[in-house]
Design a protein around this motif. Structure first.
Motif, PDB file in Angstrom:
ATOM      1  N   ALA A 237       0.812  -1.218   0.000  1.00 48.33           N
ATOM      2  CA  ALA A 237       0.000   0.000   0.000  1.00 48.33           C
ATOM      3  C   ALA A 237       0.842   1.263   0.000  1.00 48.33           C
ATOM      4  N   SER A 238       2.031   1.199   0.573  1.00 41.37           N
ATOM      5  CA  SER A 238       2.855   2.397   0.728  1.00 41.37           C
ATOM      6  C   SER A 238       3.967   2.515  -0.295  1.00 41.37           C
ATOM      7  N   GLY A 239       4.333   1.400  -0.923  1.00 42.87           N
ATOM      8  CA  GLY A 239       5.493   1.411  -1.814  1.00 42.87           C
ATOM      9  C   GLY A 239       6.804   1.407  -1.063  1.00 42.87           C
ATOM     10  N   CYS A 240       6.766   1.089   0.211  1.00 44.00           N
ATOM     11  CA  CYS A 240       7.975   1.050   1.032  1.00 44.00           C
ATOM     12  C   CYS A 240       8.683  -0.291   0.856  1.00 44.00           C
ATOM     13  N   ALA A 241       9.992  -0.251   0.627  1.00 37.99           N
ATOM     14  CA  ALA A 241      10.789  -1.469   0.549  1.00 37.99           C
ATOM     15  C   ALA A 241      10.976  -2.018   1.957  1.00 37.99           C
ATOM     16  N   VAL A 242      10.580  -3.273   2.186  1.00 32.16           N
ATOM     17  CA  VAL A 242      10.646  -3.840   3.524  1.00 32.16           C
ATOM     18  C   VAL A 242      11.556  -5.064   3.551  1.00 32.16           C
ATOM     19  N   HIS A 243      12.052  -5.328   4.753  1.00 28.06           N
ATOM     20  CA  HIS A 243      12.891  -6.492   5.000  1.00 28.06           C
ATOM     21  C   HIS A 243      12.358  -7.178   6.245  1.00 28.06           C
ATOM     22  N   ILE A 244      11.981  -8.452   6.113  1.00 24.49           N
ATOM     23  CA  ILE A 244      11.391  -9.200   7.206  1.00 24.49           C
ATOM     24  C   ILE A 244      12.490  -9.920   7.982  1.00 24.49           C
ATOM     25  N   ALA A 245      12.615  -9.595   9.263  1.00 26.90           N
ATOM     26  CA  ALA A 245      13.583 -10.273  10.114  1.00 26.90           C
ATOM     27  C   ALA A 245      12.999 -11.593  10.623  1.00 26.90           C
ATOM     28  N   HIS A 246      13.861 -12.510  10.982  1.00 24.02           N
ATOM     29  CA  HIS A 246      13.493 -13.742  11.708  1.00 24.02           C
ATOM     30  C   HIS A 246      12.506 -14.630  10.951  1.00 24.02           C
ATOM     31  N   ILE A 247      12.625 -14.763   9.641  1.00 24.69           N
ATOM     32  CA  ILE A 247      11.701 -15.635   8.924  1.00 24.69           C
ATOM     33  C   ILE A 247      11.857 -17.064   9.461  1.00 24.69           C
ATOM     34  N   GLN A 248      10.715 -17.731   9.785  1.00 29.00           N
ATOM     35  CA  GLN A 248      10.848 -19.024  10.447  1.00 29.00           C
ATOM     36  C   GLN A 248       9.656 -19.953  10.289  1.00 29.00           C
ATOM     37  N   THR A 249       8.636 -19.573   9.516  1.00 24.80           N
ATOM     38  CA  THR A 249       7.507 -20.471   9.345  1.00 24.80           C
ATOM     39  C   THR A 249       7.230 -20.722   7.861  1.00 24.80           C
ATOM     40  N   ARG A 250       6.600 -21.858   7.604  1.00 18.30           N
ATOM     41  CA  ARG A 250       6.256 -22.213   6.227  1.00 18.30           C
ATOM     42  C   ARG A 250       5.313 -21.196   5.615  1.00 18.30           C
ATOM     43  N   ARG A 251       4.268 -20.810   6.354  1.00 18.19           N
ATOM     44  CA  ARG A 251       3.302 -19.862   5.799  1.00 18.19           C
ATOM     45  C   ARG A 251       3.939 -18.504   5.521  1.00 18.19           C
ATOM     46  N   SER A 252       4.839 -18.064   6.380  1.00 22.88           N
ATOM     47  CA  SER A 252       5.495 -16.778   6.157  1.00 22.88           C
ATOM     48  C   SER A 252       6.344 -16.803   4.893  1.00 22.88           C
ATOM     49  N   ILE A 253       7.049 -17.907   4.691  1.00 26.99           N
ATOM     50  CA  ILE A 253       7.871 -18.038   3.482  1.00 26.99           C
ATOM     51  C   ILE A 253       6.981 -18.043   2.246  1.00 26.99           C
ATOM     52  N   GLU A 254       5.874 -18.746   2.327  1.00 26.13           N
ATOM     53  CA  GLU A 254       4.942 -18.742   1.194  1.00 26.13           C
ATOM     54  C   GLU A 254       4.377 -17.355   0.941  1.00 26.13           C
ATOM     55  N   ALA A 255       4.093 -16.608   2.012  1.00 25.45           N
ATOM     56  CA  ALA A 255       3.557 -15.252   1.865  1.00 25.45           C
ATOM     57  C   ALA A 255       4.567 -14.336   1.195  1.00 25.45           C
ATOM     58  N   VAL A 256       5.846 -14.442   1.591  1.00 26.69           N
ATOM     59  CA  VAL A 256       6.889 -13.635   0.966  1.00 26.69           C
ATOM     60  C   VAL A 256       7.038 -14.011  -0.506  1.00 26.69           C
ATOM     61  N   ARG A 257       6.959 -15.297  -0.792  1.00 24.38           N
ATOM     62  CA  ARG A 257       7.079 -15.755  -2.176  1.00 24.38           C
ATOM     63  C   ARG A 257       5.956 -15.158  -3.032  1.00 24.38           C
ATOM     64  N   ARG A 258       4.738 -15.154  -2.512  1.00 25.78           N
ATOM     65  CA  ARG A 258       3.601 -14.574  -3.253  1.00 25.78           C
ATOM     66  C   ARG A 258       3.774 -13.068  -3.419  1.00 25.78           C
ATOM     67  N   ALA A 259       4.228 -12.399  -2.360  1.00 25.99           N
ATOM     68  CA  ALA A 259       4.388 -10.945  -2.434  1.00 25.99           C
ATOM     69  C   ALA A 259       5.425 -10.566  -3.484  1.00 25.99           C
ATOM     70  N   LYS A 260       6.513 -11.300  -3.529  1.00 27.33           N
ATOM     71  CA  LYS A 260       7.529 -11.017  -4.550  1.00 27.33           C
ATOM     72  C   LYS A 260       6.948 -11.194  -5.950  1.00 27.33           C
ATOM     73  N   ALA A 261       6.186 -12.255  -6.130  1.00 26.25           N
ATOM     74  CA  ALA A 261       5.583 -12.506  -7.440  1.00 26.25           C
ATOM     75  C   ALA A 261       4.621 -11.390  -7.835  1.00 26.25           C
ATOM     76  N   ALA A 262       4.026 -10.753  -6.820  1.00 24.50           N
ATOM     77  CA  ALA A 262       3.088  -9.654  -7.082  1.00 24.50           C
ATOM     78  C   ALA A 262       3.778  -8.306  -7.231  1.00 24.50           C
ATOM     79  N   GLY A 263       5.095  -8.281  -7.102  1.00 24.71           N
ATOM     80  CA  GLY A 263       5.837  -7.046  -7.316  1.00 24.71           C
ATOM     81  C   GLY A 263       6.138  -6.242  -6.074  1.00 24.71           C
ATOM     82  N   VAL A 264       5.848  -6.772  -4.883  1.00 20.89           N
ATOM     83  CA  VAL A 264       6.174  -6.062  -3.648  1.00 20.89           C
ATOM     84  C   VAL A 264       7.681  -6.115  -3.439  1.00 20.89           C
ATOM     85  N   ASP A 265       8.270  -4.978  -3.077  1.00 19.52           N
ATOM     86  CA  ASP A 265       9.711  -4.908  -2.834  1.00 19.52           C
ATOM     87  C   ASP A 265       9.974  -5.402  -1.418  1.00 19.52           C
TER      88      ASP A 265
END
Length: 462
Positions: A237-265
């Motif tokens: 929503a903001s166009g802010c480049a984000v970095h997620i610390a402490h990635i550690q769950t399957r669902r979170s990894i899947e969410a990041v994978r989808r976000a990247k595919a959708a063009g989220v930085d």
């Protein structure tokens, strides 16, 4: 041509792939790679026969504990460990005393690094004072950092001034950071869910390492997954480049994978404890000394897959030293123990050992520890790769050197490592920062104050 340094006989891991040749350094920069035996007049020669010649690690998540908590660690001892561990650039974290939240506290921290750091450095202040975001960005920082958490039963390691979990405030922060073009590091955490879940465990009297580990991994990691979903949506929503610390769950990894595919930085990191120190056996045998967090087996499998396929971009240590006294209370009162584990001294070697075990490719390790963090945090072409014109931040590693990590070799003030007794197959022998050795033959040889601000190319010399 005449150069300052030639590193001969090794396999040089360049952006184009491994090359058997001699690496040349002039004026602290990479000057090129030539075929073995090419006549080059060098002031100094280092023999790396049979070794890997690698880029130094860019560790964007390091807790130096200075100022305010120097009984745990300080900038000098942190960077001693960095030098020994092949880390040539560190990014410090803001959970200090006072917390790094404005120009005054950031200026103080910069002065401390300038006086004490052996390796190059930057710092991630907390953007909790909205009017300080732009002026801090102008000082050369490469990231901001926030915690979506308030500690239960203690005031550290997440002190007041460094945390925001109100979604409106987060969006407001992201809007302002987006204007700076700087990446925003977020420690994800759903505070409301955690309050409820923690309350259940504490009400049952499960204030133990096993109880704490189970609470933070409860319901398949719901406190992490819901928070990361919020961060990703606000980033979009903001166009802010984000970095997620402490990635550690399957669902979170899947969410990041989808976000990247959708063009989220978005980028995300894996800390040393997730692949190497997060089994239930670690929790039961090491107790508070292994926490950080417990990662159930299915989530750990997802982490390794995310590391291999590139969904997890960055390996950063989350070096978080605490004294034995601060840990020991955790055997019976885990919510009163200071959580986090030291990691900067051994993470690169553990990753190289994973290459030898066939769990990761050498290419992925170099990307995760060096080239990707440099590129994504605005240091591309300066740090993180052995390319012409980049800083000569170099690691020489023996990939056929079996050895055992021991507490006696720990350079941290705390004097312990959760990896005590672990045998690995790769060992860093030399570390150079801008062409100068800071670690060689088992000893730190760098000097306090040699490190300098790691700045983007356009900022160099300012």
């Amino acid at each position: 041509m005449t150069i300052d340094l030639k590193i001969t006989g090794g396999t040089v891991v360049t952006p184009a792939g491994p090359v058997f040749g001699d690496l040349l350094v002039r004026d602290g920069k990479i000057a090129g790679v030539v075929a073995p035996g090419v006549d080059v007049d060098a002031a100094r020669v280092i023999d790396a026969t049979g070794k890997l010649v690698l880029p130094g690690m860019v560790d964007v998540h390091v807790h130096t504990r200075e100022p305010g908590y120097e009984h745990k660690e300080d900038i000098f001892t942190t960077t001693q460990q960095a030098a020994a561990g092949g880390v040539t650039t560190i990014f410090g974290m803001p959970n200090l005393k006072p917390p790094t939240i404005d120009v005054a506290t950031l200026t103080d921290v910069f002065e401390r690094y300038s006086a004490s750091s052996i390796v190059d450095w930057n710092h991630n202040p907390a953007p909790t004072k909205f009017d300080q975001i732009a002026p801090m960005a102008a000082m050369g920082i490469r990231a901001f950092k926030i915690y979506m958490v308030v500690d239960t039963g203690r005031t550290y390691p997440h002190p007041a001034g460094t945390g925001i979990h109100d979604h409106g405030h987060l969006l407001q922060i992201m809007d302002q950071i987006a204007e700076t073009g700087i990446r925003f590091i977020v420690h994800p955490h759903d505070q409301a869910l955690m309050d409820y879940i923690e309350g259940q465990y504490l009400a049952r009297g499960e204030n133990t390492p096993q109880g704490y580990a189970s609470a933070y991994a409860a319901r398949e990691g719901v406190i992490w997954d819901t928070a990361i979903d919020v961060v990703l949506r606000l980033a979009e929503a903001s166009g802010c480049a984000v970095h997620i610390a402490h990635i550690q769950t399957r669902r979170s990894i899947e969410a990041v994978r989808r976000a990247k595919a959708a063009g989220v930085d978005v980028t995300c990191e894996v800390n040393h404890w997730a692949p190497f120190l997060s089994t239930w056996n670690d929790v039961e045998t090491l107790g508070p000394y292994a926490l950080s967090y417990w990662v159930p087996d299915d989530n750990r499998a997802a982490i390794w897959e995310g590391m291999r396929d590139g969904t997890i971009d960055v390996a950063s240590s989350d070096h978080a030293p605490h004294t034995r006294e601060e840990k020991e209370i955790g055997w019976t009162q885990m919510w009163s123990s200071h959580t986090g584990t030291p990691g900067i001294q051994y993470y690169y070697e553990l990753m190289l050992d994973a290459v030898n075990r066939g769990e990761l490719s050498l290419e992925r390790v170099v990307e995760m520890v060096a080239s990707v963090p440099a590129d994504k945090f605005g240091l591309g072409g300066v740090k993180g790769s052995l390319e012409i014109g980049a800083d000569a931040d170099i690691v020489i590693a023996d990939m056929a050197s079996e050895w055992t990590i021991t507490d006696e070799d720990v350079l941290s003030k705390i004097g312990w490592t959760p990896y005590n007794g672990r045998t690995i197959s790769a060992q860093i022998q030399r570390t150079l920062v801008r062409g100068r050795e800071v670690y060689a033959d088992g000893a730190v040889v760098g000097e306090a104050g040699f490190g300098k601000l790691a700045a983007a190319r356009a900022q160099e010399g300012k």
